[in-house]
Motif scaffolding. Structure first.
Motif, PDB file in Angstrom:
ATOM      1  N   MET A 120      47.373  29.739  22.748  1.00 31.62           N
ATOM      2  CA  MET A 120      48.637  30.498  23.003  1.00 31.62           C
ATOM      3  C   MET A 120      48.562  32.002  22.319  1.00 31.62           C
ATOM      4  O   MET A 120      47.863  32.266  21.708  1.00 31.62           O
ATOM      5  N   LEU A 121      49.317  32.723  23.345  1.00 34.82           N
ATOM      6  CA  LEU A 121      49.180  34.252  23.294  1.00 34.82           C
ATOM      7  C   LEU A 121      50.049  34.571  22.052  1.00 34.82           C
ATOM      8  O   LEU A 121      51.100  34.153  22.029  1.00 34.82           O
ATOM      9  N   THR A 122      49.764  35.468  21.672  1.00 35.02           N
ATOM     10  CA  THR A 122      50.773  36.341  20.479  1.00 35.02           C
ATOM     11  C   THR A 122      51.870  36.944  21.340  1.00 35.02           C
ATOM     12  O   THR A 122      51.480  37.325  22.439  1.00 35.02           O
ATOM     13  N   PRO A 123      52.901  37.439  20.649  1.00 32.72           N
ATOM     14  CA  PRO A 123      53.888  38.188  21.361  1.00 32.72           C
ATOM     15  C   PRO A 123      53.230  39.484  21.960  1.00 32.72           C
ATOM     16  O   PRO A 123      53.421  40.013  23.089  1.00 32.72           O
ATOM     17  N   SER A 124      52.413  40.273  21.173  1.00 29.60           N
ATOM     18  CA  SER A 124      51.673  41.255  21.542  1.00 29.60           C
ATOM     19  C   SER A 124      51.031  40.967  22.935  1.00 29.60           C
ATOM     20  O   SER A 124      50.958  42.104  23.506  1.00 29.60           O
ATOM     21  N   LEU A 125      50.011  40.007  22.891  1.00 26.25           N
ATOM     22  CA  LEU A 125      49.246  39.689  23.970  1.00 26.25           C
ATOM     23  C   LEU A 125      49.952  39.433  25.180  1.00 26.25           C
ATOM     24  O   LEU A 125      49.763  39.778  26.457  1.00 26.25           O
ATOM     25  N   GLU A 126      51.073  38.765  24.977  1.00 24.67           N
ATOM     26  CA  GLU A 126      51.918  38.486  26.165  1.00 24.67           C
ATOM     27  C   GLU A 126      52.508  39.733  26.728  1.00 24.67           C
ATOM     28  O   GLU A 126      52.478  39.828  28.013  1.00 24.67           O
ATOM     29  N   ASP A 127      52.914  40.747  26.001  1.00 27.14           N
ATOM     30  CA  ASP A 127      53.193  42.056  26.414  1.00 27.14           C
ATOM     31  C   ASP A 127      52.237  42.532  27.293  1.00 27.14           C
ATOM     32  O   ASP A 127      52.469  43.196  28.404  1.00 27.14           O
ATOM     33  N   TYR A 128      50.949  42.588  26.778  1.00 30.77           N
ATOM     34  CA  TYR A 128      49.933  43.287  27.720  1.00 30.77           C
ATOM     35  C   TYR A 128      49.735  42.399  28.853  1.00 30.77           C
ATOM     36  O   TYR A 128      49.592  43.088  30.026  1.00 30.77           O
ATOM     37  N   LEU A 129      49.603  41.071  28.856  1.00 30.36           N
ATOM     38  CA  LEU A 129      49.389  40.424  30.055  1.00 30.36           C
ATOM     39  C   LEU A 129      50.455  40.666  31.209  1.00 30.36           C
ATOM     40  O   LEU A 129      50.248  40.534  32.289  1.00 30.36           O
ATOM     41  N   GLU A 130      51.781  40.816  30.538  1.00 29.32           N
ATOM     42  CA  GLU A 130      52.920  40.850  31.328  1.00 29.32           C
ATOM     43  C   GLU A 130      52.870  42.055  32.329  1.00 29.32           C
ATOM     44  O   GLU A 130      53.120  42.199  33.519  1.00 29.32           O
ATOM     45  N   GLU A 131      52.467  43.240  31.489  1.00 29.50           N
ATOM     46  CA  GLU A 131      52.275  44.383  31.777  1.00 29.50           C
ATOM     47  C   GLU A 131      51.132  44.527  33.047  1.00 29.50           C
ATOM     48  O   GLU A 131      51.294  45.099  34.085  1.00 29.50           O
ATOM     49  N   ILE A 132      50.078  43.912  32.727  1.00 30.74           N
ATOM     50  CA  ILE A 132      49.044  43.920  33.640  1.00 30.74           C
ATOM     51  C   ILE A 132      49.446  43.214  34.870  1.00 30.74           C
ATOM     52  O   ILE A 132      49.022  43.529  36.030  1.00 30.74           O
ATOM     53  N   TYR A 133      50.182  42.080  34.978  1.00 36.62           N
ATOM     54  CA  TYR A 133      50.615  41.279  36.152  1.00 36.62           C
ATOM     55  C   TYR A 133      51.604  42.327  36.795  1.00 36.62           C
ATOM     56  O   TYR A 133      51.401  42.402  37.993  1.00 36.62           O
ATOM     57  N   ARG A 134      52.524  43.073  36.263  1.00 37.80           N
ATOM     58  CA  ARG A 134      53.511  44.029  36.920  1.00 37.80           C
ATOM     59  C   ARG A 134      52.546  45.079  37.683  1.00 37.80           C
ATOM     60  O   ARG A 134      52.964  45.379  38.713  1.00 37.80           O
ATOM     61  N   PHE A 135      51.608  45.553  36.989  1.00 34.60           N
ATOM     62  CA  PHE A 135      50.814  46.639  37.668  1.00 34.60           C
ATOM     63  C   PHE A 135      49.952  46.084  38.755  1.00 34.60           C
ATOM     64  O   PHE A 135      49.831  46.463  39.956  1.00 34.60           O
ATOM     65  N   SER A 136      49.570  44.826  38.706  1.00 34.46           N
ATOM     66  CA  SER A 136      48.787  44.296  39.758  1.00 34.46           C
ATOM     67  C   SER A 136      49.446  44.031  40.941  1.00 34.46           C
ATOM     68  O   SER A 136      48.925  43.771  42.082  1.00 34.46           O
ATOM     69  N   LEU A 137      50.891  43.925  40.933  1.00 35.03           N
ATOM     70  CA  LEU A 137      51.572  43.683  42.125  1.00 35.03           C
ATOM     71  C   LEU A 137      51.679  45.057  43.146  1.00 35.03           C
ATOM     72  O   LEU A 137      52.110  44.911  44.103  1.00 35.03           O
ATOM     73  N   SER A 138      51.588  46.281  42.344  1.00 32.55           N
ATOM     74  CA  SER A 138      51.757  47.343  43.097  1.00 32.55           C
ATOM     75  C   SER A 138      50.363  48.224  43.151  1.00 32.55           C
ATOM     76  O   SER A 138      50.163  49.165  43.948  1.00 32.55           O
ATOM     77  N   LEU A 139      49.352  47.893  42.270  1.00 36.27           N
ATOM     78  CA  LEU A 139      47.999  48.689  42.161  1.00 36.27           C
ATOM     79  C   LEU A 139      46.903  47.770  42.564  1.00 36.27           C
ATOM     80  O   LEU A 139      46.967  46.721  42.493  1.00 36.27           O
ATOM     81  N   ASP A 140      46.051  48.558  43.176  1.00 35.11           N
ATOM     82  CA  ASP A 140      44.821  47.830  43.720  1.00 35.11           C
ATOM     83  C   ASP A 140      43.909  47.724  42.435  1.00 35.11           C
ATOM     84  O   ASP A 140      43.325  46.620  42.312  1.00 35.11           O
ATOM     85  N   ALA A 141      44.066  48.626  41.564  1.00 34.06           N
ATOM     86  CA  ALA A 141      43.329  48.664  40.203  1.00 34.06           C
ATOM     87  C   ALA A 141      44.094  49.097  39.165  1.00 34.06           C
ATOM     88  O   ALA A 141      44.877  50.169  39.058  1.00 34.06           O
ATOM     89  N   VAL A 142      44.117  48.115  38.059  1.00 37.97           N
ATOM     90  CA  VAL A 142      44.634  48.238  36.668  1.00 37.97           C
ATOM     91  C   VAL A 142      43.796  49.092  35.712  1.00 37.97           C
ATOM     92  O   VAL A 142      42.607  48.560  35.547  1.00 37.97           O
ATOM     93  N   ARG A 143      44.071  49.976  35.170  1.00 41.17           N
ATOM     94  CA  ARG A 143      43.452  50.749  34.277  1.00 41.17           C
ATOM     95  C   ARG A 143      43.926  50.716  32.773  1.00 41.17           C
ATOM     96  O   ARG A 143      45.078  50.696  32.651  1.00 41.17           O
ATOM     97  N   VAL A 144      43.033  50.817  31.828  1.00 42.38           N
ATOM     98  CA  VAL A 144      43.533  50.835  30.526  1.00 42.38           C
ATOM     99  C   VAL A 144      44.373  52.106  30.269  1.00 42.38           C
ATOM    100  O   VAL A 144      45.549  51.769  29.667  1.00 42.38           O
TER     101      VAL A 144
END
Length: 137
Positions: A1-25
């Motif tokens: 199970m992910l922590t709330p913080s890791l959920e935030d990171y994953l949520e943002e990575i997913y959002r970026f992946s919808l519009s960007l070819d490459a997600v960066r740090v």
């Protein structure tokens, strides 16, 4: 199970992946307003748990598990914002949904979804509720 913080990171990575070819740090760091080392640490944890593929200085790619979880997290956030609007909450929907999303059980999220779906399918009920709220203001 992910922590709330890791959920935030994953949520943002997913959002970026919808519009960007490459997600960066740096994309994640800027969006979440956190230091680059904090992002890197979270990425390694997400990688170790099978949500992303990532090597230092490389692109961030979601695994199938990461895509599924990311979709759920984004959908949950949208649902909570819709719920807050539905109940006529006088708050910042995005901020309130962010505060709520990590602490509600799946059963509660499912119940909220049922209520939102019901109200959307029965606009007369929503209107009756809105009228009631207007009377109490």
């Amino acid at each position: 199970m992910l922590t709330p913080s890791l959920e935030d990171y994953l949520e943002e990575i997913y959002r970026f992946s919808l519009s960007l070819d490459a997600v960066r740090v740096t994309d994640i760091s800027n969006r979440l307003k956190v230091a680059l080392p904090s992002v890197t640490k979270a990425l390694y944890r997400l990688r170790d748990e099978g949500y992303i593929k990532y090597e230092r200085y490389g692109e961030i790619k979601l695994t199938d598990r990461g895509k599924e979880s990311g979709y759920y997290l984004v959908t949950r956030n949208k649902l909570l914002q819709e719920f807050l609007a539905l109940i006529c909450s006088k708050c910042n929907y995005a901020a309130e949904a962010e505060a709520m999303e990590h602490y509600l059980s799946t059963a509660t999220i499912d119940a909220i979804k049922t209520l939102v779906d019901f109200m959307n399918a029965n606009p007369f009920c929503q209107q009756a509720f809105n009228d009631f709220v207007d009377l109490t203001d």
